[in-house]
Design a protein around this motif. Structure first.
Motif, PDB file in Angstrom:
ATOM      1  N   ILE A 250     -48.638   5.552   9.423  1.00 51.71           N
ATOM      2  CA  ILE A 250     -47.915   5.533   8.151  1.00 51.71           C
ATOM      3  C   ILE A 250     -46.479   5.043   8.312  1.00 51.71           C
ATOM      4  CG2 ILE A 250     -47.129   7.952   8.205  1.00 51.71           C
ATOM      5  CD1 ILE A 250     -48.490   6.137   5.093  1.00 51.71           C
ATOM      6  N   GLU A 251     -45.886   5.282   9.476  1.00 57.09           N
ATOM      7  CA  GLU A 251     -44.504   4.857   9.728  1.00 57.09           C
ATOM      8  C   GLU A 251     -44.351   3.332   9.756  1.00 57.09           C
ATOM      9  OE1 GLU A 251     -45.071   8.896  11.529  1.00 57.09           O
ATOM     10  OE2 GLU A 251     -46.159   6.998  11.706  1.00 57.09           O
ATOM     11  N   TRP A 252     -45.446   2.602   9.849  1.00 60.40           N
ATOM     12  CA  TRP A 252     -45.372   1.153   9.952  1.00 60.40           C
ATOM     13  C   TRP A 252     -45.334   0.436   8.608  1.00 60.40           C
ATOM     14  CZ3 TRP A 252     -49.574   0.237  14.254  1.00 60.40           C
ATOM     15  CH2 TRP A 252     -49.069   0.677  15.490  1.00 60.40           C
ATOM     16  N   PHE A 253     -45.643   1.127   7.508  1.00 59.01           N
ATOM     17  CA  PHE A 253     -45.722   0.428   6.221  1.00 59.01           C
ATOM     18  C   PHE A 253     -44.395  -0.210   5.816  1.00 59.01           C
ATOM     19  CE2 PHE A 253     -45.066   0.171   1.682  1.00 59.01           C
ATOM     20  CZ  PHE A 253     -46.064  -0.729   1.344  1.00 59.01           C
ATOM     21  N   PHE A 254     -43.355   0.582   5.719  1.00 54.87           N
ATOM     22  CA  PHE A 254     -42.084   0.039   5.239  1.00 54.87           C
ATOM     23  C   PHE A 254     -41.485  -0.990   6.205  1.00 54.87           C
ATOM     24  CE2 PHE A 254     -42.459   3.883   2.630  1.00 54.87           C
ATOM     25  CZ  PHE A 254     -42.405   3.285   1.375  1.00 54.87           C
ATOM     26  N   PRO A 255     -41.567  -0.773   7.525  1.00 54.01           N
ATOM     27  CA  PRO A 255     -41.122  -1.848   8.419  1.00 54.01           C
ATOM     28  C   PRO A 255     -41.920  -3.141   8.232  1.00 54.01           C
ATOM     29  CG  PRO A 255     -41.149   0.217   9.608  1.00 54.01           C
ATOM     30  CD  PRO A 255     -41.808   0.476   8.271  1.00 54.01           C
ATOM     31  N   ALA A 256     -43.234  -3.023   8.040  1.00 50.03           N
ATOM     32  CA  ALA A 256     -44.047  -4.224   7.805  1.00 50.03           C
ATOM     33  C   ALA A 256     -43.608  -4.920   6.520  1.00 50.03           C
ATOM     34  CB  ALA A 256     -45.525  -3.856   7.734  1.00 50.03           C
ATOM     35  N   MET A 257     -43.300  -4.151   5.488  1.00 48.21           N
ATOM     36  CA  MET A 257     -42.828  -4.755   4.235  1.00 48.21           C
ATOM     37  C   MET A 257     -41.469  -5.426   4.422  1.00 48.21           C
ATOM     38  SD  MET A 257     -45.137  -4.675   1.973  1.00 48.21           S
ATOM     39  CE  MET A 257     -44.136  -5.262   0.607  1.00 48.21           C
ATOM     40  N   LEU A 258     -40.629  -4.874   5.293  1.00 44.12           N
ATOM     41  CA  LEU A 258     -39.346  -5.521   5.569  1.00 44.12           C
ATOM     42  C   LEU A 258     -39.566  -6.889   6.217  1.00 44.12           C
ATOM     43  CD1 LEU A 258     -37.233  -2.469   6.788  1.00 44.12           C
ATOM     44  CD2 LEU A 258     -37.016  -3.709   4.622  1.00 44.12           C
ATOM     45  N   PHE A 259     -40.542  -6.983   7.113  1.00 45.29           N
ATOM     46  CA  PHE A 259     -40.890  -8.276   7.705  1.00 45.29           C
ATOM     47  C   PHE A 259     -41.369  -9.252   6.630  1.00 45.29           C
ATOM     48  CE2 PHE A 259     -41.283  -6.336  11.972  1.00 45.29           C
ATOM     49  CZ  PHE A 259     -40.700  -7.341  12.730  1.00 45.29           C
TER      50      PHE A 259
ATOM     51  N   ALA B   2     -37.631   3.304   4.171  1.00 47.54           N
ATOM     52  CA  ALA B   2     -37.505   2.852   2.772  1.00 47.54           C
ATOM     53  C   ALA B   2     -36.036   2.855   2.345  1.00 47.54           C
ATOM     54  CB  ALA B   2     -38.344   3.721   1.848  1.00 47.54           C
ATOM     55  N   ALA B   3     -35.309   3.894   2.732  1.00 46.39           N
ATOM     56  CA  ALA B   3     -33.881   3.966   2.391  1.00 46.39           C
ATOM     57  C   ALA B   3     -33.109   2.836   3.064  1.00 46.39           C
ATOM     58  CB  ALA B   3     -33.307   5.323   2.794  1.00 46.39           C
ATOM     59  N   MET B   4     -33.482   2.493   4.291  1.00 43.08           N
ATOM     60  CA  MET B   4     -32.844   1.386   4.987  1.00 43.08           C
ATOM     61  C   MET B   4     -33.107   0.070   4.255  1.00 43.08           C
ATOM     62  SD  MET B   4     -30.892   0.498   7.455  1.00 43.08           S
ATOM     63  CE  MET B   4     -30.927   1.758   8.698  1.00 43.08           C
ATOM     64  N   GLY B   5     -34.336  -0.131   3.813  1.00 40.89           N
ATOM     65  CA  GLY B   5     -34.657  -1.327   3.028  1.00 40.89           C
ATOM     66  C   GLY B   5     -33.812  -1.400   1.768  1.00 40.89           C
ATOM     67  N   ALA B   6     -33.672  -0.268   1.078  1.00 37.67           N
ATOM     68  CA  ALA B   6     -32.849  -0.222  -0.138  1.00 37.67           C
ATOM     69  C   ALA B   6     -31.403  -0.563   0.167  1.00 37.67           C
ATOM     70  CB  ALA B   6     -32.952   1.168  -0.777  1.00 37.67           C
ATOM     71  N   ALA B   7     -30.878  -0.008   1.238  1.00 37.78           N
ATOM     72  CA  ALA B   7     -29.475  -0.241   1.590  1.00 37.78           C
ATOM     73  C   ALA B   7     -29.220  -1.707   1.947  1.00 37.78           C
ATOM     74  CB  ALA B   7     -29.077   0.669   2.756  1.00 37.78           C
ATOM     75  N   ILE B   8     -30.105  -2.290   2.738  1.00 33.75           N
ATOM     76  CA  ILE B   8     -29.928  -3.694   3.123  1.00 33.75           C
ATOM     77  C   ILE B   8     -29.981  -4.587   1.892  1.00 33.75           C
ATOM     78  CG2 ILE B   8     -30.957  -5.636   4.389  1.00 33.75           C
ATOM     79  CD1 ILE B   8     -31.896  -3.508   6.479  1.00 33.75           C
ATOM     80  N   GLU B   9     -30.951  -4.336   1.022  1.00 31.18           N
ATOM     81  CA  GLU B   9     -31.063  -5.158  -0.188  1.00 31.18           C
ATOM     82  C   GLU B   9     -29.816  -4.996  -1.063  1.00 31.18           C
ATOM     83  OE1 GLU B   9     -34.021  -6.717  -1.987  1.00 31.18           O
ATOM     84  OE2 GLU B   9     -35.612  -6.312  -0.552  1.00 31.18           O
ATOM     85  N   ALA B  10     -29.313  -3.788  -1.199  1.00 26.99           N
ATOM     86  CA  ALA B  10     -28.129  -3.556  -2.034  1.00 26.99           C
ATOM     87  C   ALA B  10     -26.906  -4.283  -1.468  1.00 26.99           C
ATOM     88  CB  ALA B  10     -27.856  -2.063  -2.158  1.00 26.99           C
ATOM     89  N   VAL B  11     -26.720  -4.213  -0.165  1.00 26.00           N
ATOM     90  CA  VAL B  11     -25.579  -4.883   0.469  1.00 26.00           C
ATOM     91  C   VAL B  11     -25.664  -6.394   0.250  1.00 26.00           C
ATOM     92  CG1 VAL B  11     -24.553  -5.469   2.708  1.00 26.00           C
ATOM     93  CG2 VAL B  11     -25.077  -3.082   2.155  1.00 26.00           C
ATOM     94  N   PHE B  12     -26.844  -6.959   0.433  1.00 23.43           N
ATOM     95  CA  PHE B  12     -26.976  -8.407   0.255  1.00 23.43           C
ATOM     96  C   PHE B  12     -26.909  -8.806  -1.213  1.00 23.43           C
ATOM     97  CE2 PHE B  12     -27.986  -8.530   4.706  1.00 23.43           C
ATOM     98  CZ  PHE B  12     -27.453  -9.756   5.096  1.00 23.43           C
TER      99      PHE B  12
ATOM    100  N   ALA C  80     -35.900  -8.560   8.900  1.00 23.89           N
ATOM    101  CA  ALA C  80     -36.891  -8.609   9.982  1.00 23.89           C
ATOM    102  C   ALA C  80     -36.452  -7.779  11.181  1.00 23.89           C
ATOM    103  CB  ALA C  80     -37.143 -10.058  10.388  1.00 23.89           C
ATOM    104  N   LEU C  81     -35.186  -7.873  11.544  1.00 23.90           N
ATOM    105  CA  LEU C  81     -34.681  -7.079  12.667  1.00 23.90           C
ATOM    106  C   LEU C  81     -34.778  -5.590  12.355  1.00 23.90           C
ATOM    107  CD1 LEU C  81     -33.336  -6.877  15.442  1.00 23.90           C
ATOM    108  CD2 LEU C  81     -31.117  -7.085  14.284  1.00 23.90           C
ATOM    109  N   ALA C  82     -34.418  -5.213  11.131  1.00 23.31           N
ATOM    110  CA  ALA C  82     -34.534  -3.805  10.737  1.00 23.31           C
ATOM    111  C   ALA C  82     -35.997  -3.362  10.790  1.00 23.31           C
ATOM    112  CB  ALA C  82     -33.964  -3.599   9.337  1.00 23.31           C
ATOM    113  N   GLY C  83     -36.888  -4.213  10.281  1.00 17.27           N
ATOM    114  CA  GLY C  83     -38.314  -3.880  10.322  1.00 17.27           C
ATOM    115  C   GLY C  83     -38.800  -3.666  11.748  1.00 17.27           C
ATOM    116  N   TYR C  84     -38.377  -4.548  12.640  1.00 17.07           N
ATOM    117  CA  TYR C  84     -38.775  -4.418  14.045  1.00 17.07           C
ATOM    118  C   TYR C  84     -38.256  -3.112  14.641  1.00 17.07           C
ATOM    119  CZ  TYR C  84     -38.971  -5.021  19.050  1.00 17.07           C
ATOM    120  OH  TYR C  84     -39.198  -4.798  20.385  1.00 17.07           O
ATOM    121  N   LEU C  85     -36.965  -2.846  14.478  1.00 13.33           N
ATOM    122  CA  LEU C  85     -36.368  -1.653  15.081  1.00 13.33           C
ATOM    123  C   LEU C  85     -36.952  -0.367  14.490  1.00 13.33           C
ATOM    124  CD1 LEU C  85     -32.648  -2.823  15.308  1.00 13.33           C
ATOM    125  CD2 LEU C  85     -34.306  -2.589  17.192  1.00 13.33           C
ATOM    126  N   LEU C  86     -37.143  -0.354  13.179  1.00 11.84           N
ATOM    127  CA  LEU C  86     -37.702   0.847  12.532  1.00 11.84           C
ATOM    128  C   LEU C  86     -39.146   1.069  12.966  1.00 11.84           C
ATOM    129  CD1 LEU C  86     -36.178   0.227   9.005  1.00 11.84           C
ATOM    130  CD2 LEU C  86     -35.570   2.110  10.541  1.00 11.84           C
TER     131      LEU C  86
END
Length: 191
Positions: free
Chosen positions: A101-110, A153-163, A136-142
């Motif tokens: 289950i931990e791989w879903f959000f990192p895969a979506m980041l990729f 998921a929160a990391m994805g939200a934060a990266i998208e908000a910053v960009f 992609a780097l965040a997805g890999y590391l997560l």
């Protein structure tokens, strides 16, 4: 190509409202993950993702942009094709979540990072290369560290908000540089 990119930048504010809408969907998914379950958060991201474009169009209109490119712009077809690819790739991320289950959000980041790479062509903006690489780097590391789904998921939200903010700033700066008292002063170059 330059005219098609200019049309896309003008119609969609360099894509910033779409990135902001995506950040909001990731934020909702993170909240669902924290309060309910990762499985429900997966569906929150999927269902919420269906509303990204309509919300982005509304945001564009609120900011004085059309939210619609000119008919015949070939980059509109590219944007649609990458959207369909992303929806189909969701199945791969979902399959990864069945293994862990931990791989879903990192895969979506990729997946989403890969899609944003094409935005560098759609908008003629180099910032999307950086954006896609960061996702992609965040997805890999997560994924490599099996980080909890809510944190991913929160990391994805934060990266998208910053960009989203960075793209808004760049778009505003560039459009200000293009116009001086209603007269073009320089041609806008890709970032």
């Amino acid at each position: 190509m330059a005219d098609a990119q200019r049309d896309m930048r003008q119609a969609y504010y360099d894509g910033a409202p779409g990135v902001l809408a995506s950040a909001l969907v990731w934020t909702v998914a993170a909240g669902v993950c924290f309060r309910a379950s990762p499985e429900q958060a997966i569906w929150a991201l999927f269902v919420g993702g269906m509303f990204i474009h309509p919300v982005a169009v509304v945001l564009n209109k609120l900011m004085g942009r059309s939210g619609q490119h000119m008919a015949g712009n070939p980059l509109g077809a590219l944007a649609l094709a990458t959207t369909i690819w992303m929806i189909l790739a969701f199945a791969l991320a979902y399959a990864a979540s069945m293994v862990r289950i931990e791989w879903f959000f990192p895969a979506m980041l990729f997946i989403i990072g890969g899609r944003y790479l094409t935005f560098s062509t759609i908008y003629g903006a180099r910032i999307y290369w950086v954006f896609g690489a960061v996702l992609a780097l965040a997805g890999y590391l997560l994924g490599q560290n099996n980080v909890a789904p809510a944190i991913s998921a929160a990391m994805g939200a934060a990266i998208e908000a910053v960009f989203a903010i960075a793209i808004f700033i760049n778009a505003r700066r560039d459009s200000s540089a293009v116009m001086l008292q209603g007269m073009p002063v320089r041609v806008r170059s890709p970032r």
